[in-house]
Write a protein that holds these residues in place. Structure first.
Motif, PDB file in Angstrom:
ATOM      1  N   TYR A 172     -18.211   5.753 -26.197  1.00  0.00           N
ATOM      2  CA  TYR A 172     -19.455   5.477 -26.711  1.00  0.00           C
ATOM      3  C   TYR A 172     -20.467   5.716 -25.310  1.00  0.00           C
ATOM      4  CZ  TYR A 172     -17.905   4.447 -31.192  1.00  0.00           C
ATOM      5  OH  TYR A 172     -17.363   4.622 -32.716  1.00  0.00           O
ATOM      6  N   ARG A 173     -20.228   6.676 -24.599  1.00  0.00           N
ATOM      7  CA  ARG A 173     -21.085   6.929 -23.397  1.00  0.00           C
ATOM      8  C   ARG A 173     -21.539   8.265 -23.579  1.00  0.00           C
ATOM      9  NH1 ARG A 173     -17.310   4.178 -18.606  1.00  0.00           N
ATOM     10  NH2 ARG A 173     -16.845   2.300 -19.524  1.00  0.00           N
ATOM     11  N   THR A 174     -22.631   8.839 -22.647  1.00  0.00           N
ATOM     12  CA  THR A 174     -22.887  10.062 -22.545  1.00  0.00           C
ATOM     13  C   THR A 174     -23.612  10.114 -21.477  1.00  0.00           C
ATOM     14  OG1 THR A 174     -23.669  12.218 -23.585  1.00  0.00           O
ATOM     15  CG2 THR A 174     -25.076  10.162 -23.932  1.00  0.00           C
ATOM     16  N   TYR A 175     -23.319  11.489 -20.769  1.00  0.00           N
ATOM     17  CA  TYR A 175     -24.541  11.982 -19.665  1.00  0.00           C
ATOM     18  C   TYR A 175     -25.223  12.859 -20.218  1.00  0.00           C
ATOM     19  CZ  TYR A 175     -21.240  10.515 -15.618  1.00  0.00           C
ATOM     20  OH  TYR A 175     -20.533   9.704 -14.932  1.00  0.00           O
ATOM     21  N   PHE A 176     -26.574  12.883 -19.655  1.00  0.00           N
ATOM     22  CA  PHE A 176     -27.504  13.889 -19.952  1.00  0.00           C
ATOM     23  C   PHE A 176     -28.317  14.205 -18.509  1.00  0.00           C
ATOM     24  CE2 PHE A 176     -29.760  10.188 -20.739  1.00  0.00           C
ATOM     25  CZ  PHE A 176     -31.253  10.552 -20.559  1.00  0.00           C
ATOM     26  N   TYR A 177     -29.007  15.310 -18.469  1.00  0.00           N
ATOM     27  CA  TYR A 177     -29.644  15.610 -17.285  1.00  0.00           C
ATOM     28  C   TYR A 177     -31.008  16.342 -17.483  1.00  0.00           C
ATOM     29  CZ  TYR A 177     -29.517  20.840 -17.835  1.00  0.00           C
ATOM     30  OH  TYR A 177     -29.708  22.042 -18.262  1.00  0.00           O
ATOM     31  N   ALA A 178     -31.963  16.192 -16.526  1.00  0.00           N
ATOM     32  CA  ALA A 178     -33.257  16.647 -16.699  1.00  0.00           C
ATOM     33  C   ALA A 178     -34.166  16.732 -15.409  1.00  0.00           C
ATOM     34  CB  ALA A 178     -34.189  15.638 -17.547  1.00  0.00           C
ATOM     35  N   ASP A 179     -34.815  17.816 -15.264  1.00  0.00           N
ATOM     36  CA  ASP A 179     -35.423  18.302 -14.247  1.00  0.00           C
ATOM     37  C   ASP A 179     -36.977  17.959 -14.039  1.00  0.00           C
ATOM     38  OD1 ASP A 179     -33.188  19.754 -13.276  1.00  0.00           O
ATOM     39  OD2 ASP A 179     -33.976  21.558 -14.335  1.00  0.00           O
ATOM     40  N   TYR A 180     -37.392  17.294 -12.785  1.00  0.00           N
ATOM     41  CA  TYR A 180     -38.852  16.979 -12.662  1.00  0.00           C
ATOM     42  C   TYR A 180     -39.247  16.955 -11.229  1.00  0.00           C
ATOM     43  CZ  TYR A 180     -42.749  14.041 -13.527  1.00  0.00           C
ATOM     44  OH  TYR A 180     -44.479  13.484 -13.599  1.00  0.00           O
ATOM     45  N   PRO A 181     -40.519  17.425 -11.287  1.00  0.00           N
ATOM     46  CA  PRO A 181     -41.456  18.066 -11.985  1.00  0.00           C
ATOM     47  C   PRO A 181     -40.817  19.293 -12.381  1.00  0.00           C
ATOM     48  CG  PRO A 181     -42.590  17.510 -10.040  1.00  0.00           C
ATOM     49  CD  PRO A 181     -41.241  17.212  -9.732  1.00  0.00           C
ATOM     50  N   ASN A 182     -40.116  20.187 -11.775  1.00  0.00           N
ATOM     51  CA  ASN A 182     -39.432  21.434 -12.058  1.00  0.00           C
ATOM     52  C   ASN A 182     -38.249  21.517 -11.701  1.00  0.00           C
ATOM     53  OD1 ASN A 182     -42.076  22.955 -12.935  1.00  0.00           O
ATOM     54  ND2 ASN A 182     -42.787  22.131 -10.955  1.00  0.00           N
ATOM     55  N   ASN A 183     -37.455  22.513 -12.185  1.00  0.00           N
ATOM     56  CA  ASN A 183     -36.102  22.731 -11.910  1.00  0.00           C
ATOM     57  C   ASN A 183     -35.736  23.130 -10.389  1.00  0.00           C
ATOM     58  OD1 ASN A 183     -33.390  23.885 -11.645  1.00  0.00           O
ATOM     59  ND2 ASN A 183     -33.458  25.690 -13.039  1.00  0.00           N
ATOM     60  N   PRO A 184     -35.238  22.336  -9.731  1.00  0.00           N
ATOM     61  CA  PRO A 184     -35.157  22.715  -8.266  1.00  0.00           C
ATOM     62  C   PRO A 184     -34.103  23.705  -7.797  1.00  0.00           C
ATOM     63  CG  PRO A 184     -33.702  20.686  -8.664  1.00  0.00           C
ATOM     64  CD  PRO A 184     -34.651  21.067  -9.940  1.00  0.00           C
ATOM     65  N   PHE A 185     -33.405  24.151  -8.692  1.00  0.00           N
ATOM     66  CA  PHE A 185     -32.319  25.273  -8.401  1.00  0.00           C
ATOM     67  C   PHE A 185     -32.978  26.462  -8.970  1.00  0.00           C
ATOM     68  CE2 PHE A 185     -30.045  21.449  -9.323  1.00  0.00           C
ATOM     69  CZ  PHE A 185     -29.356  21.145  -7.789  1.00  0.00           C
ATOM     70  N   ALA A 186     -34.219  26.824  -9.398  1.00  0.00           N
ATOM     71  CA  ALA A 186     -34.752  27.866  -9.857  1.00  0.00           C
ATOM     72  C   ALA A 186     -34.694  29.192  -9.150  1.00  0.00           C
ATOM     73  CB  ALA A 186     -36.197  27.678 -10.712  1.00  0.00           C
ATOM     74  N   ALA A 187     -34.779  28.733  -8.019  1.00  0.00           N
ATOM     75  CA  ALA A 187     -34.807  30.281  -6.874  1.00  0.00           C
ATOM     76  C   ALA A 187     -33.470  30.450  -6.467  1.00  0.00           C
ATOM     77  CB  ALA A 187     -35.627  29.446  -5.601  1.00  0.00           C
ATOM     78  N   ASP A 188     -32.269  29.599  -6.759  1.00  0.00           N
ATOM     79  CA  ASP A 188     -30.880  30.210  -6.784  1.00  0.00           C
ATOM     80  C   ASP A 188     -30.570  31.264  -7.572  1.00  0.00           C
ATOM     81  OD1 ASP A 188     -31.182  28.204  -4.650  1.00  0.00           O
ATOM     82  OD2 ASP A 188     -30.160  26.575  -5.808  1.00  0.00           O
ATOM     83  N   ASP A 189     -29.374  31.509  -7.247  1.00  0.00           N
ATOM     84  CA  ASP A 189     -28.640  32.570  -8.281  1.00  0.00           C
ATOM     85  C   ASP A 189     -28.451  31.848  -9.670  1.00  0.00           C
ATOM     86  OD1 ASP A 189     -28.867  34.839  -6.566  1.00  0.00           O
ATOM     87  OD2 ASP A 189     -26.971  34.144  -5.829  1.00  0.00           O
ATOM     88  N   PRO A 190     -28.543  32.444 -10.864  1.00  0.00           N
ATOM     89  CA  PRO A 190     -28.362  31.747 -12.008  1.00  0.00           C
ATOM     90  C   PRO A 190     -26.963  31.085 -12.060  1.00  0.00           C
ATOM     91  CG  PRO A 190     -28.527  33.928 -12.402  1.00  0.00           C
ATOM     92  CD  PRO A 190     -29.149  33.694 -11.174  1.00  0.00           C
ATOM     93  N   LEU A 191     -26.572  30.032 -12.585  1.00  0.00           N
ATOM     94  CA  LEU A 191     -25.502  29.522 -12.891  1.00  0.00           C
ATOM     95  C   LEU A 191     -24.477  30.488 -13.729  1.00  0.00           C
ATOM     96  CD1 LEU A 191     -23.922  26.788 -12.143  1.00  0.00           C
ATOM     97  CD2 LEU A 191     -24.386  26.034 -14.485  1.00  0.00           C
ATOM     98  N   VAL A 192     -23.323  30.998 -13.335  1.00  0.00           N
ATOM     99  CA  VAL A 192     -22.612  31.863 -13.878  1.00  0.00           C
ATOM    100  C   VAL A 192     -21.572  31.621 -14.985  1.00  0.00           C
ATOM    101  CG1 VAL A 192     -23.189  33.516 -12.163  1.00  0.00           C
ATOM    102  CG2 VAL A 192     -21.053  32.059 -11.858  1.00  0.00           C
ATOM    103  N   VAL A 193     -21.725  30.126 -15.400  1.00  0.00           N
ATOM    104  CA  VAL A 193     -20.786  29.807 -16.300  1.00  0.00           C
ATOM    105  C   VAL A 193     -21.726  29.050 -17.605  1.00  0.00           C
ATOM    106  CG1 VAL A 193     -20.609  27.628 -15.408  1.00  0.00           C
ATOM    107  CG2 VAL A 193     -18.787  28.419 -17.161  1.00  0.00           C
ATOM    108  N   SER A 194     -21.252  29.422 -18.886  1.00  0.00           N
ATOM    109  CA  SER A 194     -21.892  29.030 -20.076  1.00  0.00           C
ATOM    110  C   SER A 194     -21.591  27.962 -20.585  1.00  0.00           C
ATOM    111  CB  SER A 194     -22.283  30.209 -20.945  1.00  0.00           C
ATOM    112  OG  SER A 194     -21.094  30.764 -21.552  1.00  0.00           O
TER     113      SER A 194
END
Length: 744
Positions: A172-194
């Motif tokens: 009865y636990r969960t993780y979640f993530y969020a970006d603020y103010p923006n995605n800090p990894f946007a300039a990197d190559d996109p994540l290659v696993v879906s």
């Protein structure tokens, strides 16, 4: 009574309450040569082979199996919004289950990490959570307002502490993530696993690591918060290192590299299993050869096959500049990319790897191979079959792979015998399970016939193979057309390669021909779910059974038991590694036992080892080798304990790491658990009896519903409960027919 219930001379028995317990006109139950009143005691003690599981465990009952196999809520977080409030940072979000129902009892923040320009700050002690009603929550992080000055990624772990304590479960636990103010990894190559690729094995419940489940649909995004970032003063390994390492079983980021106990269900060089989208796979294929990258799977130069004494590679490590050779035009034998290094490798399933894809699977998916009909005149079976490739009909009798797929090509071998590449396996049904195999060497196993040029005619590209009928009393049978077609090799156009076209099956009416009704109204297991994890790695044995559960059931049926293999070694129950005379390898027993063999049940409980003796190896599935008495170790040509002739055999040990919750029945099944119909789902053979293997009347039987349950819940208490409400495994006078008659 003086007469039987039908009025004929004999004995009819009643108990003291006036309930009839048997009509003994013809049954001498105490075997004294006469039917008399003394047989009433035996009648009263007779076991009526009925399972009453449905009384308590059917849908709607107080202990319905579907309710007990329901997963805890699969948490879905949405509408995440950040706000700076004075010196604090507030995170507002909605929490619901995967059906959209609000979850309103979560009460604690267990983790609150932020990645700010490559460094992780731990805010767990500063974070509190309040429920605003209707599944809307606010996490307040005291003193974290300054984190909003730079694009950052946050990851939170929350829980329902009351439900967790009540169930003694950390789920009865969960993780979640969020970006603020923006995605800090946007300039990197996109994540290659879906996330979809992760879910294929790990399911919607998510990836259980770091004390809870990461929502599988998020893929690797939340992992980027800590991996390849400085955390508690230490640079954590990259996402590629940990994902490749855990799936390959090598923790290359450790010094020296460490082994990880993992049982990845396919081969690591099939990059498209995880890098499933076209752009993702292209990026993986284009990765440059380097120690840092290649070691994420191989661990070291030794893992790449180079000894420390190798004059060139033995001196290299992950810091070496592999580009000196790899990609250098003057060294053509040193490919520059991962794809070029792997291309042309032959896989364990005889397929060929090309650009990160198991091409035997890719080619097999292009086939629609089917059995069109079975004609049965009482003397011969005429099995008519055809195929299409890429949507176009093909000539299944073609023998030139350059002209199209080849199913069987004729010719003779070095001994002058006709080459027959395909086989027809066939078995027959009692109830609606295909348990009546005709093999005299192996319990419950089908007979087989070769598909050859000499017994196969072709008209307009459609084949008809004629084989003699079996002398058997059955209403319906199943044939499976086993083998793999050949296509032109992707590595060498002058060569051929196999394609994993799913094995076709056909159920026919014995003595009449034509299709029989669907077994039990359709499949209870979805082959697509199996191959979602076991990509190109299902049904290796024999090399001719491919990706169709209907084919599995021909051999892995309720009468399948490997006692014959143990006796071939001269091993009895007292000498066997598991203390049994024989072990069932029917589908539900085998799959449930293998997947649960290393699974930790509540209360730190593990099931007993599952052992299967075969003529080509002895296989043990358990938590640890030490749990298997007298086990000689994992390796080739080891002594078989107790063998009268001192036989040696390959011993294979596996500690399966099942990647999701066992109670999620729909991970494999098409629907939630149901109580099987005892006239259709046949009881399982726990001991095949005497050595006339085709005789099933001396089989020790265990109820179908009982088997379904105790193969996962294999502890003594669960078995005792199941046996109390069915029967202890035993022999019945007419075998399974005794059960069918009792139900009717």
């Amino acid at each position: 009574g003086a007469d039987g219930a039908d009025g004929d001379d004999g004995v009819a028995c009643w108990d003291l309450n006036g309930n009839g317990v048997g009509d003994l006109d013809t049954e001498d139950l105490n075997n004294d040569g006469v039917v008399d009143v003394a047989d009433c005691s035996a009648a009263a003690a007779k076991v009526v082979p009925l399972e009453s599981c449905g009384v308590c465990h059917s849908d709607g009952s107080f202990a319905a199996a579907t309710d007990f196999h329901t997963l805890p809520p699969i948490e879905m977080v949405s509408n995440i919004a950040f706000a700076v409030v004075g010196l604090d940072l507030e995170v507002d979000f909605d929490l619901a289950d995967d059906a959209g129902a609000p979850l309103m009892t979560y009460d604690e923040v267990m983790r609150a990490y932020v990645n700010n320009e490559g460094a992780v700050t731990d805010y767990r002690d500063a974070a509190t959570m309040a429920h605003n009603g209707g599944g809307n929550y606010t996490i307040t992080i005291a003193g974290a307002a300054d984190e909003a000055l730079v694009d950052s990624r946050w990851v939170f772990r929350i829980r329902d502490s009351v439900a967790e304590a009540a169930t003694d479960s950390s789920r009865y636990r969960t993780y979640f993530y969020a970006d603020y103010p923006n995605n800090p990894f946007a300039a990197d190559d996109p994540l290659v696993v879906s996330g979809d690729a992760c879910q294929a094995c790990h399911g919607p419940e998510g990836i259980r690591v770091h004390g809870s489940n990461f929502i599988a649909s998020d893929g690797g995004e939340p992992c980027l918060v800590c991996h390849n970032a400085v955390f508690f003063g230490e640079l954590r390994p990259t996402l590629a290192q940990v994902v490749h390492g855990y799936h390959s079983g090598i923790a290359a980021w450790e010094d020296p590299p460490e082994e990880i106990e993992i049982t990845y269900p396919t081969e690591m060089n099939k990059c498209n299993v995880c890098h499933a989208e076209e752009a993702q796979l292209a990026a993986a294929n284009a990765a440059e050869v380097s120690g840092a990258f290649c070691f994420t799977c191989h661990g070291s130069m030794e893992g790449l096959g180079f000894a420390a004494t190798d004059p060139i590679h033995g001196l290299l490590d992950e810091t070496s500049d592999c580009g000196v050779c790899h990609g250098n035009p003057s060294v053509p034998t040193a490919p520059a990319t991962v794809a070029a290094m792997h291309n042309g490798h032959e896989l364990d399933n005889d397929g060929i790897l090309w650009d990160g894809v198991d091409t035997s699977v890719a080619e097999g998916a292009k086939f629609d191979w089917k059995i069109d009909n079975v004609a049965d005149d009482g003397e011969n079976l005429e099995v008519t079959w055809s195929a299409s490739y890429d949507g176009a009909p093909v000539n299944v009798c073609n023998d030139d792979v350059t002209a199209g797929p080849v199913f069987h090509d004729g010719g003779v071998d070095e001994n002058g015998d006709e080459i027959c590449r395909l086989r027809i396996y066939r078995s027959y049904a009692q109830g609606e399970d295909f348990i009546m195999g005709t093999s005299t060497r192996q319990a419950g196993q089908p007979g087989r016939a070769n598909v050859c040029v000499s017994n196969t005619d072709c008209v307009d590209g459609v084949a008809t193979t004629t084989i003699p009928v079996d002398a058997i009393d059955a209403e319906r049978g199943r044939v499976a057309l086993n083998g793999k077609p050949l296509v032109v090799s992707v590595a060498d156009p002058a060569e051929s390669m196999v394609a994993r076209a799913p094995t076709p099956t056909f159920d026919w009416l014995v003595g009449l021909g034509g299709p029989a009704p669907d077994r039990r109204g359709g499949l209870v297991v979805d082959t697509g779910k199996c191959v979602g994890c076991h990509v190109g790695s299902l049904y290796q044995h024999g090399g001719d059974r491919v990706d169709n559960v209907n084919t599995c059931l021909v051999c892995h049926n309720a009468a399948a038991n490997e006692k014959y293999a143990r006796l071939a070694y001269g091993v009895d129950a007292s000498e066997a590694y598991d203390g049994k005379a024989g072990e069932a390898f029917e589908m539900k027993t085998m799959i449930h036992r293998i997947h649960s063999a290393n699974y930790e049940f509540p209360g730190d409980r593990y099931n007993a080892p599952y052992l299967v003796y075969r003529g080509r190896g002895i296989y043990a599935f358990a938590r640890d080798e030490a749990d298997v008495p007298n086990w000689p170790g994992d390796g080739d040509d080891l002594p078989v304990f107790g063998s009268e002739a001192g036989d040696v055999q390959d011993h294979h040990f596996h500690a399966p790491t099942y990647p999701r919750s066992l109670e999620e029945c729909t991970a494999c099944h098409t629907a939630d658990p149901v109580i099987p119909d005892q006239t259709k789902a046949m009881a399982s053979t726990t001991d095949a009896g005497g050595t006339t293997w085709e005789n099933q009347l001396d089989d020790v039987l265990q109820g179908a519903a009982t088997t379904s349950c105790v193969t996962c819940h294999a502890d003594g208490a669960s078995k005792g409960h199941a046996f109390q409400n069915s029967w202890v495994p035993q022999v019945f006078p007419e075998g399974r027919q005794t059960i069918i008659d009792a139900v009717n």
